[in-house]
Design a protein around this motif. Structure first.
Motif, mmCIF file in Angstrom:
data_model
loop_
_atom_site.group_PDB
_atom_site.id
_atom_site.type_symbol
_atom_site.label_atom_id
_atom_site.label_comp_id
_atom_site.label_asym_id
_atom_site.label_seq_id
_atom_site.Cartn_x
_atom_site.Cartn_y
_atom_site.Cartn_z
ATOM 1 N N SER A 37 -5.570 -5.619 -0.481
ATOM 2 C CA SER A 37 -5.022 -5.745 0.873
ATOM 3 C C SER A 37 -5.327 -4.513 1.721
ATOM 4 C CB SER A 37 -3.507 -5.972 0.819
ATOM 5 O OG SER A 37 -2.860 -4.855 0.231
ATOM 6 N N ARG A 38 -5.652 -3.388 1.049
ATOM 7 C CA ARG A 38 -5.958 -2.149 1.780
ATOM 8 C C ARG A 38 -7.460 -1.974 2.017
ATOM 9 N NH1 ARG A 38 -1.340 0.806 1.945
ATOM 10 N NH2 ARG A 38 0.264 0.293 0.414
ATOM 11 N N HIS B 182 -3.301 -6.305 10.526
ATOM 12 C CA HIS B 182 -1.934 -6.462 11.024
ATOM 13 C C HIS B 182 -1.785 -5.788 12.389
ATOM 14 C CE1 HIS B 182 -0.161 -7.175 6.719
ATOM 15 N NE2 HIS B 182 -1.083 -8.049 7.078
ATOM 16 N N ASP C 215 -4.763 -3.641 -4.896
ATOM 17 C CA ASP C 215 -4.989 -2.911 -3.637
ATOM 18 C C ASP C 215 -6.065 -3.551 -2.755
ATOM 19 O OD1 ASP C 215 -3.044 -1.025 -4.200
ATOM 20 O OD2 ASP C 215 -4.463 0.293 -5.245
ATOM 21 N N LYS D 68 -4.071 -5.580 5.371
ATOM 22 C CA LYS D 68 -3.200 -4.748 6.206
ATOM 23 C C LYS D 68 -3.911 -4.244 7.457
ATOM 24 C CE LYS D 68 -0.273 -3.202 2.381
ATOM 25 N NZ LYS D 68 0.861 -4.053 2.775
ATOM 26 N N GLN D 69 -5.228 -4.069 7.382
ATOM 27 C CA GLN D 69 -5.980 -3.578 8.532
ATOM 28 C C GLN D 69 -5.972 -4.586 9.685
ATOM 29 O OE1 GLN D 69 -10.170 -2.897 7.959
ATOM 30 N NE2 GLN D 69 -10.166 -1.056 9.217
ATOM 31 N N SER E 157 -2.801 -12.405 7.038
ATOM 32 C CA SER E 157 -1.589 -12.115 6.258
ATOM 33 C C SER E 157 -1.871 -11.094 5.159
ATOM 34 C CB SER E 157 -1.045 -13.397 5.619
ATOM 35 O OG SER E 157 -0.717 -14.348 6.586
ATOM 36 N N HIS E 158 -3.035 -11.190 4.517
ATOM 37 C CA HIS E 158 -3.320 -10.377 3.329
ATOM 38 C C HIS E 158 -3.791 -8.966 3.663
ATOM 39 C CE1 HIS E 158 -4.412 -9.536 -0.820
ATOM 40 N NE2 HIS E 158 -5.599 -9.113 -0.394
#
Length: 339
Positions: free
Chosen positions: A329-330, A55, A327, A52-53, A49-50
């Protein structure tokens, strides 16, 4: 001295005769299983969930399975624990039906997710060039929807309409049912149906997929050995990276298949055979085997997550609280290729 679940002795179930030490040991073991299942699957849910990579369509399928396993540990296992240790159900008949339906639904949904993940990995390994075109977000959404909806309809429909013991009602109410009893009871027809939907069909799909991936990976390994005699080193390296992923996928699915069969096969074999053996299998054995089945939900995050480096990096960031940084999550957990 024999003790009973309720004060009305002539209609009450018999309580377990285990000593307090045995009960304490069983409670400790089951609490450990529940907590391990909760924590392992919660970390998978937070990670996907956290970051982004992570997803990706495949990871959302794993995320959905982790949610199923988390809910199983949260909503089903604690009540099953009390029932298994005490041999009594203290939470009422209506909640017994809700608990039994939820148990069947989530256990079946977890198994269906495993079969769909194996299909996803099959296309990723065996047809990588067309994988993204075939397995997109819509297809994954359909897999997730099927994995939740079919078990829900089957479980709640069967239990609340009492289809599970249709045709053997007299046997059930005269010789099985008592106050404080809460265990699923199948007729021959419903037992076979549950076996097919919840175990045999998804298990057969997984077995066929693993068989196919294993032999493709084995054939590619042979081709790499033959290519070693060829001076085209650059091509060898490129093929080597691709084939190593195939080998990893085959190995992971092999472990998944083995754990799945070890955990669930004894329970489902007993479930489908019990009506044909005139219900000779002891209830305590069935109760123990369902906990072996629950262990599959405990091992799922270990198999699908702990085997990958990205998960270990995500776990470290979660444990040290780095996910609360700006940031985070990135953050890159792996090089830009399939994790």
């Amino acid at each position: 001295m024999m003790s009973f679940c309720h004060s009305i002795i002539n209609i009450s179930c018999v309580k377990s005769s285990w000593s307090n030490d045995v009960r304490a040991s069983l409670y400790s073991l089951m609490v450990l299983i529940i907590l391990t299942t909760l924590v392992g699957n919660l970390i998978v849910i937070i990670s996907i969930s956290h970051f982004k990579q992570l997803h990706t369509p495949t990871n959302w399928l794993i995320h959905s399975m982790a949610t199923v396993d988390f809910l199983l540990a949260c909503l089903v296992m604690p009540y099953s624990m009390v029932r298994s240790v005490e041999h009594c159900w203290y939470f009422g008949e209506v909640f017994c039906k809700i608990h039994t339906s939820t148990d069947i639904m989530l256990s079946s949904a977890s198994i269906l997710h495993l079969s769909f993940i194996s299909i996803d990995r099959y296309y990723a390994v065996c047809d990588p060039l067309r994988y993204k075109a075939r397995i997109g977000v819509l297809v994954i959404f359909m897999m997730i929807s099927i994995s939740w909806s079919i078990p829900a309809l089957f479980a709640f429909g069967m239990i609340f309409l009492e289809l599970n013991f249709k045709g053997v009602e007299e046997l059930y109410y005269k010789h099985v049912h008592c106050m404080g009893h809460c265990a699923v009871f199948f007729s021959k027809t419903s037992g076979v149906l549950a076996f097919m939907i919840s175990f045999y069909i998804p298990g057969f799909i997984m077995l066929c997929v693993y068989y196919r991936i294993y032999f493709i990976a084995k054939g590619h390994a042979r081709s790499i050995n033959d290519a070693n005699k060829n001076p085209q080193i650059g091509l060898e390296e490129k093929n080597g990276i691709s084939r190593s992923k195939e080998g990893k996928a085959a190995k992971t699915l092999g472990i998944v298949m083995g754990v799945f069969l070890i955990c669930w096969c004894p329970f489902f074999v007993c479930t489908v055979m019990d009506p044909f053996l005139n219900y000779a299998i002891p209830h305590s054995l069935n109760d123990a085997l369902i906990w072996f089945g629950y262990l599959n939900s405990t091992f799922n995050p270990m198999i699908y997550a702990f085997f990958y480096p990205w998960f270990r990096r995500a776990l470290k960031m979660i444990l040290f609280g780095k996910i609360f940084q700006k940031d985070s999550s990135r953050c890159k957990l792996f090089l830009e290729s399939n994790p």
